[in-house]
Design a protein around this motif. Sequence first.
Motif, mmCIF file in Angstrom:
data_model
loop_
_atom_site.group_PDB
_atom_site.id
_atom_site.type_symbol
_atom_site.label_atom_id
_atom_site.label_comp_id
_atom_site.label_asym_id
_atom_site.label_seq_id
_atom_site.Cartn_x
_atom_site.Cartn_y
_atom_site.Cartn_z
ATOM 1 N N ARG A 310 0.799 -0.892 -0.020
ATOM 2 C CA ARG A 310 -0.199 -0.093 -0.161
ATOM 3 C C ARG A 310 0.748 1.288 -0.255
ATOM 4 O O ARG A 310 0.252 2.312 -0.065
ATOM 5 C CB ARG A 310 -1.130 0.013 1.193
ATOM 6 C CG ARG A 310 -1.861 -1.253 0.982
ATOM 7 C CD ARG A 310 -3.112 -1.244 1.961
ATOM 8 N NE ARG A 310 -3.813 0.152 1.952
ATOM 9 C CZ ARG A 310 -4.688 0.159 2.837
ATOM 10 N NH1 ARG A 310 -5.124 -0.747 3.654
ATOM 11 N NH2 ARG A 310 -5.388 1.283 2.918
ATOM 12 N N VAL A 311 2.373 1.058 0.072
ATOM 13 C CA VAL A 311 2.891 2.245 -0.104
ATOM 14 C C VAL A 311 3.989 2.037 -1.250
ATOM 15 O O VAL A 311 4.844 0.771 -1.093
ATOM 16 C CB VAL A 311 3.792 2.434 1.087
ATOM 17 C CG1 VAL A 311 4.874 3.686 1.062
ATOM 18 C CG2 VAL A 311 3.115 2.666 2.473
ATOM 19 N N LYS A 312 3.876 2.610 -2.319
ATOM 20 C CA LYS A 312 4.698 2.280 -3.674
ATOM 21 C C LYS A 312 5.490 3.546 -4.123
ATOM 22 O O LYS A 312 5.315 4.712 -3.405
ATOM 23 C CB LYS A 312 3.817 1.986 -4.696
ATOM 24 C CG LYS A 312 2.815 0.610 -4.431
ATOM 25 C CD LYS A 312 2.031 0.280 -5.596
ATOM 26 C CE LYS A 312 0.863 1.190 -5.619
ATOM 27 N NZ LYS A 312 0.150 1.692 -4.293
ATOM 28 N N PRO A 313 6.739 3.483 -4.950
ATOM 29 C CA PRO A 313 7.214 4.559 -4.968
ATOM 30 C C PRO A 313 6.656 5.504 -5.873
ATOM 31 O O PRO A 313 5.685 5.231 -6.799
ATOM 32 C CB PRO A 313 8.560 3.877 -5.913
ATOM 33 C CG PRO A 313 8.568 2.498 -5.675
ATOM 34 C CD PRO A 313 7.272 2.098 -5.305
ATOM 35 N N GLY A 314 6.749 6.904 -5.459
ATOM 36 C CA GLY A 314 6.005 8.055 -6.008
ATOM 37 C C GLY A 314 4.848 8.258 -5.195
ATOM 38 O O GLY A 314 4.350 9.418 -5.287
ATOM 39 N N ASP A 315 4.277 7.355 -4.412
ATOM 40 C CA ASP A 315 3.094 7.752 -3.600
ATOM 41 C C ASP A 315 3.383 9.041 -2.613
ATOM 42 O O ASP A 315 4.509 9.169 -2.150
ATOM 43 C CB ASP A 315 2.900 6.547 -2.550
ATOM 44 C CG ASP A 315 1.996 5.323 -3.380
ATOM 45 O OD1 ASP A 315 1.859 5.598 -4.603
ATOM 46 O OD2 ASP A 315 1.778 4.421 -2.766
ATOM 47 N N LEU A 316 2.401 9.679 -2.149
ATOM 48 C CA LEU A 316 2.326 10.742 -1.302
ATOM 49 C C LEU A 316 1.841 10.193 -0.095
ATOM 50 O O LEU A 316 0.645 9.772 -0.062
ATOM 51 C CB LEU A 316 1.518 11.899 -1.652
ATOM 52 C CG LEU A 316 1.711 13.179 -1.009
ATOM 53 C CD1 LEU A 316 3.031 13.780 -0.847
ATOM 54 C CD2 LEU A 316 0.727 14.274 -1.259
ATOM 55 N N VAL A 317 2.820 9.836 1.031
ATOM 56 C CA VAL A 317 2.212 9.348 2.305
ATOM 57 C C VAL A 317 2.327 10.498 3.530
ATOM 58 O O VAL A 317 3.379 11.128 3.707
ATOM 59 C CB VAL A 317 3.304 8.167 2.467
ATOM 60 C CG1 VAL A 317 2.991 7.675 3.942
ATOM 61 C CG2 VAL A 317 3.035 7.262 1.434
ATOM 62 N N CYS A 318 1.174 10.496 4.153
ATOM 63 C CA CYS A 318 1.312 11.299 5.369
ATOM 64 C C CYS A 318 1.412 10.391 6.640
ATOM 65 O O CYS A 318 0.307 9.624 7.032
ATOM 66 C CB CYS A 318 0.163 12.374 5.487
ATOM 67 S SG CYS A 318 0.059 13.313 6.542
ATOM 68 N N LEU A 319 2.284 10.926 7.421
ATOM 69 C CA LEU A 319 2.198 10.217 9.035
ATOM 70 C C LEU A 319 1.652 11.527 9.939
ATOM 71 O O LEU A 319 2.043 12.594 9.742
ATOM 72 C CB LEU A 319 3.623 9.858 9.448
ATOM 73 C CG LEU A 319 4.123 8.957 8.371
ATOM 74 C CD1 LEU A 319 5.727 8.611 8.856
ATOM 75 C CD2 LEU A 319 3.476 7.900 8.226
ATOM 76 N N ALA A 320 0.455 10.992 10.537
ATOM 77 C CA ALA A 320 0.190 12.128 11.597
ATOM 78 C C ALA A 320 -0.070 11.585 12.905
ATOM 79 O O ALA A 320 -0.530 10.188 12.859
ATOM 80 C CB ALA A 320 -1.200 12.714 11.141
ATOM 81 N N ALA A 321 0.292 12.552 14.078
ATOM 82 C CA ALA A 321 0.004 11.866 15.232
ATOM 83 C C ALA A 321 -0.548 12.834 16.467
ATOM 84 O O ALA A 321 -0.452 14.143 16.174
ATOM 85 C CB ALA A 321 1.443 11.554 15.768
ATOM 86 N N PHE A 322 -1.167 12.442 17.274
ATOM 87 C CA PHE A 322 -1.631 13.220 18.477
ATOM 88 C C PHE A 322 -1.450 12.486 19.535
ATOM 89 O O PHE A 322 -1.684 11.343 19.661
ATOM 90 C CB PHE A 322 -3.066 13.581 18.128
ATOM 91 C CG PHE A 322 -3.787 14.361 19.424
ATOM 92 C CD1 PHE A 322 -3.410 15.711 19.173
ATOM 93 C CD2 PHE A 322 -4.098 13.820 20.521
ATOM 94 C CE1 PHE A 322 -4.121 16.503 20.531
ATOM 95 C CE2 PHE A 322 -4.719 14.524 21.464
ATOM 96 C CZ PHE A 322 -4.655 15.670 21.642
ATOM 97 N N GLY A 323 -1.028 13.218 20.834
ATOM 98 C CA GLY A 323 -0.910 12.461 21.835
ATOM 99 C C GLY A 323 -0.929 13.277 23.308
ATOM 100 O O GLY A 323 -0.853 14.543 23.206
ATOM 101 N N SER A 324 -0.589 12.575 24.199
ATOM 102 C CA SER A 324 -0.212 13.427 25.567
ATOM 103 C C SER A 324 0.736 14.502 25.370
ATOM 104 O O SER A 324 1.898 14.306 24.586
ATOM 105 C CB SER A 324 0.164 12.117 26.406
ATOM 106 O OG SER A 324 1.104 12.818 27.501
ATOM 107 N N GLY A 325 0.589 15.525 26.254
ATOM 108 C CA GLY A 325 1.400 16.645 26.119
ATOM 109 C C GLY A 325 0.655 17.939 26.456
ATOM 110 O O GLY A 325 0.970 18.682 27.333
ATOM 111 N N PHE A 326 -0.397 18.279 25.664
ATOM 112 C CA PHE A 326 -0.680 17.552 24.023
ATOM 113 C C PHE A 326 0.278 17.618 23.429
ATOM 114 O O PHE A 326 1.077 18.734 23.245
ATOM 115 C CB PHE A 326 -2.082 17.991 23.498
ATOM 116 C CG PHE A 326 -3.235 17.401 24.372
ATOM 117 C CD1 PHE A 326 -3.245 16.289 24.964
ATOM 118 C CD2 PHE A 326 -4.395 18.025 24.390
ATOM 119 C CE1 PHE A 326 -4.353 15.733 25.796
ATOM 120 C CE2 PHE A 326 -5.584 17.733 25.155
ATOM 121 C CZ PHE A 326 -5.534 16.494 25.922
#
Length: 335
Positions: A310-326
Amino acid sequence: MTPIYSKISGLGFYVPETIITNDDLTQYMDTSDAWIQERTGIKQRRWFTYGKDTNAGMATAASRMAIDQAGISATSVDLIVYATITPDYYFPGSAFLMQRELGLEGIAVIDIRQQCSGFVYALSIADQFIKSGMYKTVLVVGSEIQSSLLNKSNEGRGVAVIFGDGAGAAILQATNDVNHRILSTHLHADGRFAEELYVQDPGSSRDGRWITEATIAEGNYNVTMNGSAVFKHAVIRFAEVISESLLANGLTPDDLSLLVPHQANIRISNYVQQQMNLPDEKIFNNIQQYGNTTAASIPIALTEAFEQGRVKPGDLVCLAAFGSGFTWASALIRW
Ligand code: ACO
């Protein structure tokens, strides 16, 4: 001078062998598979085995897989950035223990916390060191043993059913290839909400010794969470920080190939998916199998997404996080 960028060239993960289903949890607390699945999407999680798994040991296994996938030797790693809120020792951090297990004595290690945003913060730190030219190969890790911190009685059931154990890792390498690289990272924090999701003890700002019968009796070494406050802030911040990464690169949600969100709770992921108007094939969730593994959740999910094609060369991938702290953070990657 040609600009230097960083790219992810290897991914890996490790989860402990022991599977704990929702039904298994009913031995410890009054709960049910239906309640847990409806509120969180979780079906099962992994718990570590005492004497076999350690936080650094799991991170080492995940790192070895990432190193192999990158096709490099461990000795090319210049720096380790290690995110965890459940270290093996109070100090030194687990990065030192993993460095020792990998036989990399002498290289720099950085331990960070940053809770559920830990992996994206670690990735950003690695990206800066590579872009500055200081290091060429950085090992980024998120690893958590949370099952030993959870209050598995009825009192702690609102939190205990959510979290699991595991580790994930990525190798970042320097590149001049403008078409395959980390495009940008975006980091945020708001300490006004520190106590909405936290573990207070053992803390240093205590009267007298930091572990006393009184602090044990108070039970503040367990995770305390204001679930509805976390939910409300999470859905706003996830959408904001994903949009921020797209806007910074002149892109829109339609350009995204895959969103890999921190696996906090399926209801949070579903809400974000809806807000961003993403079809099912553009979001990756595996919380059903592993629960919420805090700093390890994104690298475990990203590795599985990659393995599933599901991740291939040329793909636009976004990693996103939320957590304690906030805390909240994103990374946009042109794969
Ligand atoms: N099994 C059965 N019943 C339970 C359980 C359980 N495990 N836990 C709590 N309950 C009961 C409560 O005692 C309460 O009973 P009552 O109505 O008789 O008092 C009832 O279920 C509802 O409790 P709430 O705490 O209000 O449960 P809620 O429906 O809000 O769900 C949850 C809790 C899932 C944590 C929810 O608040 C939520 O989705 N929060 C978002 C935050 C989140 O997911 N955090 C996870 C990780 S944080 C992060 O990664 C950023």
